[in-house]
Design a protein around this motif. Structure first.
Motif, PDB file in Angstrom:
ATOM      1  N   ARG A 122     104.361 -78.457 -36.086  1.00 27.65           N
ATOM      2  CA  ARG A 122     104.679 -77.043 -35.852  1.00 27.65           C
ATOM      3  C   ARG A 122     104.551 -76.255 -37.156  1.00 27.65           C
ATOM      4  O   ARG A 122     104.036 -75.138 -37.175  1.00 27.65           O
ATOM      5  N   GLY A 123     105.028 -76.857 -38.259  1.00 30.16           N
ATOM      6  CA  GLY A 123     104.883 -76.204 -39.549  1.00 30.16           C
ATOM      7  C   GLY A 123     103.429 -76.035 -39.938  1.00 30.16           C
ATOM      8  O   GLY A 123     103.030 -74.994 -40.473  1.00 30.16           O
ATOM      9  N   MET A 124     102.613 -77.045 -39.664  1.00 31.31           N
ATOM     10  CA  MET A 124     101.189 -76.973 -39.971  1.00 31.31           C
ATOM     11  C   MET A 124     100.481 -75.940 -39.098  1.00 31.31           C
ATOM     12  O   MET A 124      99.497 -75.318 -39.522  1.00 31.31           O
ATOM     13  N   ALA A 125     100.986 -75.736 -37.881  1.00 33.56           N
ATOM     14  CA  ALA A 125     100.344 -74.796 -36.957  1.00 33.56           C
ATOM     15  C   ALA A 125     100.365 -73.368 -37.497  1.00 33.56           C
ATOM     16  O   ALA A 125      99.458 -72.577 -37.220  1.00 33.56           O
TER      17      ALA A 125
ATOM     18  N   VAL B 221     107.629 -79.978 -46.159  1.00 36.23           N
ATOM     19  CA  VAL B 221     106.469 -80.751 -46.602  1.00 36.23           C
ATOM     20  C   VAL B 221     105.217 -80.296 -45.838  1.00 36.23           C
ATOM     21  O   VAL B 221     104.122 -80.238 -46.411  1.00 36.23           O
ATOM     22  N   ALA B 222     105.380 -79.944 -44.582  1.00 33.66           N
ATOM     23  CA  ALA B 222     104.246 -79.425 -43.816  1.00 33.66           C
ATOM     24  C   ALA B 222     103.697 -78.157 -44.453  1.00 33.66           C
ATOM     25  O   ALA B 222     102.474 -77.965 -44.536  1.00 33.66           O
ATOM     26  N   ALA B 223     104.583 -77.287 -44.922  1.00 33.05           N
ATOM     27  CA  ALA B 223     104.152 -76.036 -45.558  1.00 33.05           C
ATOM     28  C   ALA B 223     103.358 -76.310 -46.825  1.00 33.05           C
ATOM     29  O   ALA B 223     102.338 -75.652 -47.099  1.00 33.05           O
ATOM     30  N   GLY B 224     103.805 -77.283 -47.611  1.00 37.92           N
ATOM     31  CA  GLY B 224     103.085 -77.630 -48.828  1.00 37.92           C
ATOM     32  C   GLY B 224     101.787 -78.361 -48.542  1.00 37.92           C
ATOM     33  O   GLY B 224     100.742 -78.057 -49.121  1.00 37.92           O
TER      34      GLY B 224
ATOM     35  N   PHE C  74     105.663 -77.355 -55.410  1.00 37.39           N
ATOM     36  CA  PHE C  74     106.597 -76.238 -55.495  1.00 37.39           C
ATOM     37  C   PHE C  74     106.846 -75.605 -54.130  1.00 37.39           C
ATOM     38  O   PHE C  74     107.943 -75.146 -53.837  1.00 37.39           O
ATOM     39  N   ASN C  75     105.819 -75.570 -53.273  1.00 41.02           N
ATOM     40  CA  ASN C  75     106.003 -74.973 -51.952  1.00 41.02           C
ATOM     41  C   ASN C  75     107.007 -75.743 -51.110  1.00 41.02           C
ATOM     42  O   ASN C  75     107.857 -75.159 -50.452  1.00 41.02           O
ATOM     43  N   TYR C  76     106.910 -77.067 -51.123  1.00 40.45           N
ATOM     44  CA  TYR C  76     107.872 -77.802 -50.281  1.00 40.45           C
ATOM     45  C   TYR C  76     109.248 -77.887 -50.929  1.00 40.45           C
ATOM     46  O   TYR C  76     110.277 -77.805 -50.246  1.00 40.45           O
TER      47      TYR C  76
END
Length: 239
Positions: free
Chosen positions: A158-161, A217-220, A79-81
């Motif tokens: 960058r999203g994972m950071a 996808v990085a956020a999820g 759901f997050n991505y």
């Protein structure tokens, strides 16, 4: 949100789902469901503060570790991505397609977790992120696309950071950093003008979409890794 509501409506009914959307703390759901919603809410909104203490109440309510894994994969990762992609690209789900989309999402989650059997027993934490998710992440980062692989990798890192993971040594081009950062932090703030600015700067529609997917996808995935680490810590405490 309509699509995800369709998943829940198949089990809880529309009235209860809309109550949960309005204020999950007041929704007429079982204590186990309400507690799980609370865990997913914190994982989504305060991921850097999420830890084993947030999961402990679920185990005390009798929810097995495998059931928590399922909730995290569907509510924390999928759901997050998907929400972020929809927000970034302005995707609307037509009402007459909601139930079909909900069924698809439900089957997707069940497919990713087909080997995880949930029972009333205290099923041990598996410690393994589903292979389908790892394959999807690898495809987003390294698969064939209109955008360069190096760009997608940098956007992903960058999203994972933002979730406490190391950032890539490769910088994201300045023209696209606002877009990536907004998706990572609060995707509903993305506007049509943001997308148009990228097109005006020379990015193609396909490149913009692939960047949005990589950041989403990085956020999820980052939240999934955080939850998995919390489950691992809890598993050590139990042992």
């Amino acid at each position: 949100m309509l699509t995800h509501g369709a998943v829940a409506s198949r089990y809880l009914g529309e009235d209860v789902v809309y109550e949960a959307f309005a204020d999950w703390t007041k929704a007429r759901v079982r204590p186990e469901v309400k507690a799980t919603l609370g865990v997913l809410a914190k994982l989504t909104t305060c991921p850097l503060e999420f830890n084993a203490n947030d999961i402990q109440p679920l185990l005390k309510l009798g929810i097995p570790a495998a059931g928590i894994e399922q909730a995290v994969v569907i509510g924390g990762y999928i759901f997050n991505y998907q929400n972020r992609i929809a927000d970034a690209m302005g995707a609307d789900v037509l009402k007459d397609k909601v139930n079909r989309a909900g069924k698809m999402l439900n089957l997707t989650g069940r497919s990713m977790l087909k080997d995880r059997k949930v029972s009333g027993e205290a099923v041990a934490y598996s410690g393994v992120i589903p292979a389908e998710i790892e394959a999807m992440v690898d495809s987003v980062r390294n698969g064939t696309g209109d955008s360069e692989i190096a760009l997608r990798r940098a956007v992903f890192r960058r999203g994972m950071a933002f979730l406490g993971f190391p950032e890539s040594d490769t910088a994201v081009p300045q023209t696209i950093t606002h877009f990536v950062d907004t998706i990572a932090q609060h995707a509903p703030d993305i506007t049509d003008q943001d997308v148009q600015d990228l097109l005006n700067a020379g990015w193609s529609e396909a490149e913009v979409f692939e960047v949005a997917v990589a950041a989403s996808v990085a956020a999820g995935y980052g939240r999934l890794k955080i939850a998995w680490a919390a489950l691992a810590d809890l598993s050590k405490e139990i042992c």
